[in-house]
Motif scaffolding. Structure first.
Motif, short mmCIF file in Angstrom:
data_model
loop_
_atom_site.label_atom_id
_atom_site.label_comp_id
_atom_site.label_asym_id
_atom_site.label_seq_id
_atom_site.Cartn_x
_atom_site.Cartn_y
_atom_site.Cartn_z
N ALA A 48 9.60 11.69 20.71
CA ALA A 48 8.94 12.97 20.40
C ALA A 48 7.45 12.92 20.73
CB ALA A 48 9.14 13.31 18.92
N LEU A 49 6.79 11.83 20.40
CA LEU A 49 5.34 11.81 20.63
C LEU A 49 4.98 11.44 22.06
CD1 LEU A 49 3.63 8.82 20.57
CD2 LEU A 49 4.68 8.79 18.35
N LEU A 50 5.91 10.84 22.82
CA LEU A 50 5.65 10.52 24.22
C LEU A 50 6.08 11.64 25.18
CD1 LEU A 50 6.72 6.76 24.29
CD2 LEU A 50 4.40 7.69 24.31
N SER A 51 6.80 12.64 24.67
CA SER A 51 7.32 13.70 25.53
C SER A 51 6.24 14.51 26.28
CB SER A 51 8.24 14.64 24.73
OG SER A 51 7.64 15.03 23.55
N PRO A 52 5.03 14.74 25.72
CA PRO A 52 4.03 15.46 26.52
C PRO A 52 3.66 14.74 27.81
CG PRO A 52 3.35 15.41 24.23
CD PRO A 52 4.56 14.55 24.35
N PHE A 53 3.70 13.40 27.80
CA PHE A 53 3.39 12.63 29.00
C PHE A 53 4.49 12.75 30.04
CE2 PHE A 53 1.08 10.57 25.51
CZ PHE A 53 -0.20 10.68 26.00
N GLU A 54 5.76 12.86 29.57
CA GLU A 54 6.87 13.02 30.50
C GLU A 54 6.84 14.41 31.14
OE1 GLU A 54 10.29 12.09 28.14
OE2 GLU A 54 9.57 10.05 27.76
N VAL A 55 6.50 15.42 30.34
CA VAL A 55 6.45 16.80 30.86
C VAL A 55 5.37 16.95 31.92
CG1 VAL A 55 5.89 19.17 30.20
CG2 VAL A 55 7.45 17.84 28.79
N THR A 56 4.24 16.26 31.72
CA THR A 56 3.11 16.41 32.65
C THR A 56 3.07 15.30 33.72
OG1 THR A 56 1.69 15.18 31.11
CG2 THR A 56 1.67 17.58 30.96
N ASP A 57 4.08 14.44 33.76
CA ASP A 57 4.15 13.33 34.72
C ASP A 57 2.92 12.42 34.66
OD1 ASP A 57 6.65 14.07 35.73
OD2 ASP A 57 5.75 15.54 37.07
N THR A 58 2.48 12.10 33.44
CA THR A 58 1.33 11.22 33.26
C THR A 58 1.70 9.96 32.49
OG1 THR A 58 0.72 12.49 31.30
CG2 THR A 58 -0.40 13.07 33.36
N VAL A 59 2.97 9.57 32.54
CA VAL A 59 3.42 8.37 31.84
C VAL A 59 2.73 7.14 32.43
CG1 VAL A 59 5.41 6.92 31.29
CG2 VAL A 59 5.65 9.41 31.31
N VAL A 89 -4.54 18.60 27.72
CA VAL A 89 -5.11 19.86 28.25
C VAL A 89 -6.62 19.71 28.43
CG1 VAL A 89 -5.56 22.29 27.71
CG2 VAL A 89 -3.28 21.33 27.38
N LYS A 90 -7.28 19.00 27.49
CA LYS A 90 -8.71 18.74 27.66
C LYS A 90 -8.97 17.87 28.88
CE LYS A 90 -10.47 19.08 22.93
NZ LYS A 90 -11.12 18.34 21.84
N ALA A 91 -8.07 16.91 29.14
CA ALA A 91 -8.23 16.02 30.28
C ALA A 91 -8.04 16.77 31.59
CB ALA A 91 -7.24 14.87 30.18
N ASP A 92 -7.04 17.65 31.65
CA ASP A 92 -6.77 18.41 32.87
C ASP A 92 -6.15 19.75 32.48
OD1 ASP A 92 -6.24 19.35 35.35
OD2 ASP A 92 -4.89 17.73 35.95
N GLU A 93 -6.87 20.82 32.77
CA GLU A 93 -6.44 22.17 32.40
C GLU A 93 -5.12 22.57 33.08
OE1 GLU A 93 -6.82 25.39 29.99
OE2 GLU A 93 -8.28 23.77 30.05
N ASP A 94 -4.78 21.91 34.19
CA ASP A 94 -3.54 22.24 34.91
C ASP A 94 -2.29 21.89 34.10
OD1 ASP A 94 -5.11 23.08 36.99
OD2 ASP A 94 -4.98 21.17 38.09
N HIS A 95 -2.42 21.02 33.11
CA HIS A 95 -1.27 20.64 32.27
C HIS A 95 -0.89 21.74 31.29
CE1 HIS A 95 -1.44 16.74 33.97
NE2 HIS A 95 -2.47 16.28 33.26
N ARG A 96 -1.75 22.71 31.07
CA ARG A 96 -1.52 23.72 30.03
C ARG A 96 -0.19 24.45 30.18
NH1 ARG A 96 -4.52 26.18 26.15
NH2 ARG A 96 -6.48 25.31 26.91
N LYS A 97 0.13 24.92 31.37
CA LYS A 97 1.35 25.71 31.57
C LYS A 97 2.61 24.90 31.25
CE LYS A 97 3.88 28.71 34.72
NZ LYS A 97 4.86 28.84 33.68
N ALA A 98 2.67 23.66 31.76
CA ALA A 98 3.86 22.83 31.51
C ALA A 98 4.02 22.54 30.01
CB ALA A 98 3.76 21.53 32.28
N LEU A 99 2.91 22.24 29.34
CA LEU A 99 2.98 21.94 27.90
C LEU A 99 3.30 23.19 27.08
CD1 LEU A 99 -0.03 19.48 27.71
CD2 LEU A 99 2.37 18.90 27.36
N ARG A 100 2.75 24.32 27.50
CA ARG A 100 3.03 25.59 26.81
C ARG A 100 4.51 25.96 26.96
NH1 ARG A 100 1.26 28.01 22.92
NH2 ARG A 100 -0.89 27.88 23.61
N ALA A 102 6.98 23.96 27.40
CA ALA A 102 7.78 23.03 26.59
C ALA A 102 7.61 23.28 25.09
CB ALA A 102 7.40 21.60 26.93
N GLY A 103 6.62 24.09 24.71
CA GLY A 103 6.39 24.40 23.30
C GLY A 103 5.56 23.38 22.57
#
Length: 131
Positions: A48-59, A89-100, A102-103
């Protein structure tokens, strides 16, 4: 003063609060000065806590240092997820859409309802007896 390559964000869920420090690195996660596997023994909470990295391909691109307190382990892992998403999102604004999509950027407002006096629980009543 904070390092310019460090991104700090706050995540909350139920009664848990997580301060998340995101730094460029190799994917190491420290929670309250303990490794991820020691703090969260159950795989679903780690996932659950690592999923944002998988969604944004930043693993494996960022190290995560977390201070978390309050609540239980599930609330803490979801608070960390929100904080990590906000830091990404602070690191890279382009991640916002993918994270949004995914909820992961939505704060879950659900809290435990307080117990009321004269009742066994918040809404439960004692058994009714007509006579």
């Amino acid at each position: 003063m904070a390092n310019l390559t460090e991104f700090i964000a706050l995540g909350r869920r139920k009664t848990s609060t997580a301060r998340v420090y995101l730094r460029p690195g190799t994917g190491q996660v420290l929670i309250n000065r303990r490794p991820l596997e020691d703090y969260f023994k159950i795989e679903t909470r780690r996932q659950a806590l690592l999923s944002p990295f998988e969604v944004t391909d930043t693993v494996g691109q960022f190290d995560l240092v977390v201070n978390v307190k309050g609540g239980g382990l599930t609330g803490q892992s979801e608070a960390i997820r929100l904080g990590a998403s906000r830091a990404l999102v602070k690191a890279d604004e382009d991640h916002r859409k993918a994270l949004r999509d995914a909820g992961f950027l939505t704060r879950d407002p659900r809290m435990v309802e307080r117990k009321k006096y004269g009742r066994p629980k918040a809404r439960k009543r004692f058994q009714f007896s007509k006579r």
